[in-house]
Design an enzyme around this catalytic site. Structure first.
Site, PDB file in Angstrom:
ATOM      1  N   ASP A 128      17.744  54.308  42.785  1.00  0.00           N
ATOM      2  CA  ASP A 128      18.011  54.830  41.440  1.00  0.00           C
ATOM      3  C   ASP A 128      19.195  54.170  40.750  1.00  0.00           C
ATOM      4  O   ASP A 128      19.678  54.672  39.726  1.00  0.00           O
ATOM      5  CB  ASP A 128      18.225  56.352  41.524  1.00  0.00           C
ATOM      6  CG  ASP A 128      16.891  57.082  41.669  1.00  0.00           C
ATOM      7  OD1 ASP A 128      15.884  56.580  41.124  1.00  0.00           O
ATOM      8  OD2 ASP A 128      16.861  58.133  42.311  1.00  0.00           O
ATOM      9  N   ASP A 193       8.419  56.897  39.693  1.00  0.00           N
ATOM     10  CA  ASP A 193       9.716  56.938  39.002  1.00  0.00           C
ATOM     11  C   ASP A 193      10.451  55.598  39.086  1.00  0.00           C
ATOM     12  O   ASP A 193      11.246  55.242  38.218  1.00  0.00           O
ATOM     13  CB  ASP A 193      10.652  57.987  39.613  1.00  0.00           C
ATOM     14  CG  ASP A 193       9.976  59.225  40.140  1.00  0.00           C
ATOM     15  OD1 ASP A 193       8.788  59.157  40.490  1.00  0.00           O
ATOM     16  OD2 ASP A 193      10.640  60.257  40.226  1.00  0.00           O
TER      17      ASP A 193
HETATM   18  N1  GLY Z   1      13.357  60.468  39.700  1.00  0.00           N
HETATM   19  C1  GLY Z   1      13.404  61.809  40.044  1.00  0.00           C
HETATM   20  C2  GLY Z   1      12.730  62.723  39.098  1.00  0.00           C
HETATM   21  O1  GLY Z   1      12.119  62.337  38.125  1.00  0.00           O
HETATM   22  O2  GLY Z   1      12.820  63.897  39.361  1.00  0.00           O
END
Ligand code: GLY
Length: 408
Positions: A128, A193
């Site tokens: 992330d 994601d």
């Molecule tokens: N990337 C984590 C979420 O969208 O909850």
């Protein structure tokens, strides 16, 4: 008698005509009034002022706490500057957007202050890093061109590509040796994601002139395009691979209702991610994929009628399920960009989503909602976490949408 018979229906007819014309006129007047009220209820400038009011209070609290707000938990702010958190870049990023929208140096000062809190996290072992550093330091560099942002962006990109596996062709999402992920039997999970972390890599290639960052981004996008999508263009949340051979092991969910369901925020991440990939590469397959995802989202009956989706398009108890505003803001922002490469219908829908989010039902009054802008988001229902709460990333993509709409 004959005279009376013929005159009587004439007057009745005349009366009916007058009533009909009157109704039509008053209907038109009402429509005009409603339209004027709607136009009055949403202007970008009003929403900027409203955002400033809320965030002035939120920043005051954050300064006192010397911390970054993520959400509300039992009516108290959930602070996250305590080790790496995937959402820690959104608050400074939102402050950069308010600076961009207002040109007020005060917001720039606050954005710099809060992004600095995350500087040491640039080496974190996380997929992330793109969320965190592109949203904060990336916006900072875009708006100020200050050289010192480059260290954060390049270090974070190096850490991010360190998680790339040639055999799989993707950056690894979660580590599987601890936490709830350990229970799932995965080897090399990749979540939809993760498409959102590629923008940082494209930018770093432009910044450094080195292709290695964008090569990883393209490989990740190509593999995701092949493996993550279903026939109807919705996507799985998690695809797990064999970490040695790269062979696909399973397709599952972590935050959606079921392995085969469409988790709303996941669809939004995919749409945004492929639109960004097209921005940097101009590869037609990315644009095609983005349009397919957009059309899938727009064909959902709730999105079509009410603009804001439920947390999962296949949640079992619709309409008695929570809506997810974060999915709506990410979708709106992505649709605005997509409309620049494709059909104007995407822009019309984005405007309509933002208009709905700007009503009292979703947009909080100052002094409520922990002073976040938007109510009614969902973090993760299967984990029982952050249900029907504000989320800093919902605010971030709402503000990004205002920036994008105003530029048009
Ligand atoms: N990337 C984590 C979420 O969208 O909850």
């Amino acid at each position: 008698m004959k005279f009376k018979q013929s005159k009587h229906p004439f007057y009745i007819l005349l009366l009916i005509c007058i009533v009909i014309v009157g109704c039509i006129q008053s209907g038109k007047a009402n429509q005009k009034k409603q339209k004027l009220q709607q136009e009055k209820s949403f202007t970008i400038e009003d929403q900027i002022l409203a955002a400033e009011k809320n965030y002035k209070l939120l920043v005051n609290n954050a300064r006192k706490a010397n911390n970054i707000p993520r959400s509300l938990e039992k009516n108290a702010i959930k602070w996250i500057h305590n080790g790496f958190d995937w959402t820690e870049g959104f608050f400074p990023g939102s402050l950069w957007y308010i600076y961009e929208l207002t040109n007020n140096e005060k917001w720039k000062k606050e954005a710099l202050y809060f992004q600095e809190l995350n500087f040491d996290d640039r080496f974190a072992s996380s997929h992330d890093l793109g969320f965190v550093f592109q949203c904060s330091y990336g916006n900072s560099f875009r708006l100020t061109k200050a050289e010192q942002n480059k260290t954060a962006l390049i270090d974070a990109s190096n850490a991010l590509i360190g998680r790339f596996n040639e055999a799989v062709g993707c950056i690894k999402s979660w580590d599987v040796d601890s936490g709830w992920q350990q229970q799932r039997g995965w080897q090399y999970p990749v979540i939809i994601d993760n498409m959102m972390n590629l923008e940082l890599l494209f930018e770093t290639s432009l910044l450094t002139g080195e292709d290695k960052y964008k090569d990883v981004a393209i490989s990740h996008a190509n593999t995701t395009l092949k493996k993550h999508f279903r026939e109807d263009n919705s996507s799985y949340h998690v695809v797990d691979y064999d970490s040695i051979t790269g062979v696909l092991r399973s397709k599952q969910t972590a935050q959606g209702h079921a392995h085969n369901s469409s988790w709303a925020r996941g669809q939004a991440w995919g749409l945004y991610g492929f639109t960004v990939c097209y921005r940097y590469t101009k590869k037609p397959e990315y644009l095609t994929q983005a349009k397919k995802i957009a059309d899938y989202i727009l064909s959902n009956s709730t999105v079509a009628k009410e603009n804001i989706p439920y947390w999962d398009y296949n949640a079992p108890n619709i309409p008695n399920e929570p809506k997810d505003v974060s999915a709506a803001t990410i979708t709106a922002s992505a649709l605005i960009e997509l409309s620049q490469y494709a059909d104007k219908k995407y822009l019309d829908k984005a405007k309509s989503i933002i208009e709905t989010l700007s009503t009292d039902e979703y947009f909080a009054k100052p002094g409520t909602n922990g002073n976040f802008l938007l109510k009614h988001s969902v973090g993760s229902i299967p984990h029982g976490a952050e249900i029907d709460v504000p989320l800093n990333y919902a605010d971030y993509y709402y503000l990004e949408s205002l920036v994008r709409l105003r530029k048009l």
